[in-house]
Design a protein around this motif. Sequence first.
Motif, PDB file in Angstrom:
ATOM      1  N   ILE A 116       0.845  -1.191   0.000  1.00 24.80           N
ATOM      2  CA  ILE A 116       0.000   0.000   0.000  1.00 24.80           C
ATOM      3  C   ILE A 116       0.880   1.240   0.000  1.00 24.80           C
ATOM      4  O   ILE A 116       2.095   1.135   0.192  1.00 24.80           O
ATOM      5  CB  ILE A 116      -0.943   0.004   1.239  1.00 24.80           C
ATOM      6  N   ASP A 117       0.276   2.400  -0.185  1.00 22.13           N
ATOM      7  CA  ASP A 117       1.075   3.620  -0.212  1.00 22.13           C
ATOM      8  C   ASP A 117       1.691   3.907   1.165  1.00 22.13           C
ATOM      9  O   ASP A 117       1.232   3.409   2.187  1.00 22.13           O
ATOM     10  CB  ASP A 117       0.258   4.819  -0.716  1.00 22.13           C
ATOM     11  N   ARG A 118       2.746   4.682   1.168  1.00 22.63           N
ATOM     12  CA  ARG A 118       3.540   4.977   2.355  1.00 22.63           C
ATOM     13  C   ARG A 118       2.692   5.525   3.496  1.00 22.63           C
ATOM     14  O   ARG A 118       2.786   5.072   4.639  1.00 22.63           O
ATOM     15  CB  ARG A 118       4.641   5.980   1.998  1.00 22.63           C
ATOM     16  N   GLU A 119       1.819   6.467   3.203  1.00 24.22           N
ATOM     17  CA  GLU A 119       1.014   7.103   4.255  1.00 24.22           C
ATOM     18  C   GLU A 119       0.105   6.090   4.957  1.00 24.22           C
ATOM     19  O   GLU A 119       0.037   6.045   6.190  1.00 24.22           O
ATOM     20  CB  GLU A 119       0.184   8.245   3.673  1.00 24.22           C
ATOM     21  N   LEU A 120      -0.583   5.251   4.176  1.00 24.57           N
ATOM     22  CA  LEU A 120      -1.460   4.256   4.771  1.00 24.57           C
ATOM     23  C   LEU A 120      -0.656   3.195   5.526  1.00 24.57           C
ATOM     24  O   LEU A 120      -1.066   2.744   6.588  1.00 24.57           O
ATOM     25  CB  LEU A 120      -2.363   3.602   3.717  1.00 24.57           C
ATOM     26  N   LEU A 121       0.513   2.841   5.003  1.00 27.86           N
ATOM     27  CA  LEU A 121       1.371   1.879   5.694  1.00 27.86           C
ATOM     28  C   LEU A 121       1.776   2.400   7.073  1.00 27.86           C
ATOM     29  O   LEU A 121       1.740   1.666   8.065  1.00 27.86           O
ATOM     30  CB  LEU A 121       2.614   1.553   4.858  1.00 27.86           C
ATOM     31  N   PHE A 122       2.123   3.683   7.162  1.00 26.35           N
ATOM     32  CA  PHE A 122       2.496   4.260   8.456  1.00 26.35           C
ATOM     33  C   PHE A 122       1.287   4.348   9.393  1.00 26.35           C
ATOM     34  O   PHE A 122       1.395   4.084  10.587  1.00 26.35           O
ATOM     35  CB  PHE A 122       3.139   5.636   8.279  1.00 26.35           C
ATOM     36  N   LYS A 123       0.130   4.702   8.853  1.00 27.10           N
ATOM     37  CA  LYS A 123      -1.083   4.738   9.679  1.00 27.10           C
ATOM     38  C   LYS A 123      -1.432   3.341  10.189  1.00 27.10           C
ATOM     39  O   LYS A 123      -1.839   3.169  11.340  1.00 27.10           O
ATOM     40  CB  LYS A 123      -2.267   5.291   8.867  1.00 27.10           C
ATOM     41  N   LEU A 124      -1.265   2.356   9.323  1.00 28.16           N
ATOM     42  CA  LEU A 124      -1.541   0.975   9.691  1.00 28.16           C
ATOM     43  C   LEU A 124      -0.574   0.511  10.788  1.00 28.16           C
ATOM     44  O   LEU A 124      -0.983  -0.148  11.742  1.00 28.16           O
ATOM     45  CB  LEU A 124      -1.397   0.089   8.455  1.00 28.16           C
ATOM     46  N   THR A 125       0.684   0.886  10.662  1.00 30.99           N
ATOM     47  CA  THR A 125       1.688   0.535  11.673  1.00 30.99           C
ATOM     48  C   THR A 125       1.326   1.157  13.014  1.00 30.99           C
ATOM     49  O   THR A 125       1.335   0.488  14.045  1.00 30.99           O
ATOM     50  CB  THR A 125       3.087   0.999  11.213  1.00 30.99           C
ATOM     51  N   ASN A 126       1.000   2.445  12.988  1.00 30.51           N
ATOM     52  CA  ASN A 126       0.608   3.123  14.231  1.00 30.51           C
ATOM     53  C   ASN A 126      -0.668   2.519  14.810  1.00 30.51           C
ATOM     54  O   ASN A 126      -0.798   2.349  16.022  1.00 30.51           O
ATOM     55  CB  ASN A 126       0.431   4.623  13.999  1.00 30.51           C
ATOM     56  N   GLY A 127      -1.625   2.195  13.947  1.00 28.33           N
ATOM     57  CA  GLY A 127      -2.877   1.597  14.397  1.00 28.33           C
ATOM     58  C   GLY A 127      -2.670   0.217  15.008  1.00 28.33           C
ATOM     59  O   GLY A 127      -3.272  -0.121  16.027  1.00 28.33           O
ATOM     60  N   ALA A 128      -1.791  -0.582  14.391  1.00 28.83           N
ATOM     61  CA  ALA A 128      -1.486  -1.912  14.930  1.00 28.83           C
ATOM     62  C   ALA A 128      -0.808  -1.787  16.292  1.00 28.83           C
ATOM     63  O   ALA A 128      -1.060  -2.596  17.187  1.00 28.83           O
ATOM     64  CB  ALA A 128      -0.604  -2.690  13.966  1.00 28.83           C
ATOM     65  N   ASN A 129       0.005  -0.775  16.453  1.00 23.91           N
ATOM     66  CA  ASN A 129       0.640  -0.520  17.746  1.00 23.91           C
ATOM     67  C   ASN A 129      -0.405  -0.066  18.765  1.00 23.91           C
ATOM     68  O   ASN A 129      -0.463  -0.572  19.879  1.00 23.91           O
ATOM     69  CB  ASN A 129       1.743   0.522  17.596  1.00 23.91           C
TER      70      ASN A 129
END
Length: 168
Positions: free
Chosen positions: A100-113
Motif C-alpha cells: 500500500i502507499d507509504r502514508e497508509l502503511l504508516f497509519k496501519l503501523t501506528n494503528g497496529a501498535n
Amino acid sequence: MSTNPIALLVSNDYIEIQATLQAIKQCLTLSIMLEVLDEDQTAGLPIPIPEMDGETLAKIMQWCEHHRGDSIPDPNEWRTATASNQTQEITKWDTEFLNIDRELLFKLTNGANYLEIPLLLQYAVLTVALKLEDMSSKRMCEFLNVENDFTPEQELQTRKEYAWANQQ
C-alpha cells in the motif's frame, strides 16, 4: 442467530466498521476491554476508536478478519519476541495486503501498535524496513519525512565522520 457476533467500531471521523468479535480479539487492547467490560453486557454498543480514521480502521479490521482464526499471542510473549528481533516470515497474503502507499502503511503501523495487534505490527514494521533496505540516506529521509536541520557545514562534517555509512 449469527455464529459470529458482530461488533460496531467507530473511527474518529465517525465511520462505522462492523467486525466479528473473533476478529476483534486479534486486537489485544479491544480484547482486554471486552473482557473487563463483559462483552455480553456491551453487545450491540458501538466501540469508539478515537485515535484512528475510518480508512485505517477498515484496513486493520480487514486484516483481523482474515486472521481471525489464528492463535492470539500472549502480550508478554510478543513483546519479548519483538524486542529480541524474532520475526516471522510474511505470508503471501500479508505481503500483498501491505503493498500500500507509504502514508497508509504508516497509519496501519501506528494503528497496529495502538490496538496492540502483534503480528500485524511486526509485518508492517518489517515491510517498512524492506522498503528502506536499498535506499540512500537522503532517500530514506524523504521516505520517512525527516527534515534535515543541519547547516551545510554540519552536514559536511557529519558526512566526513561517518563516511562508511554513505558508501553504496
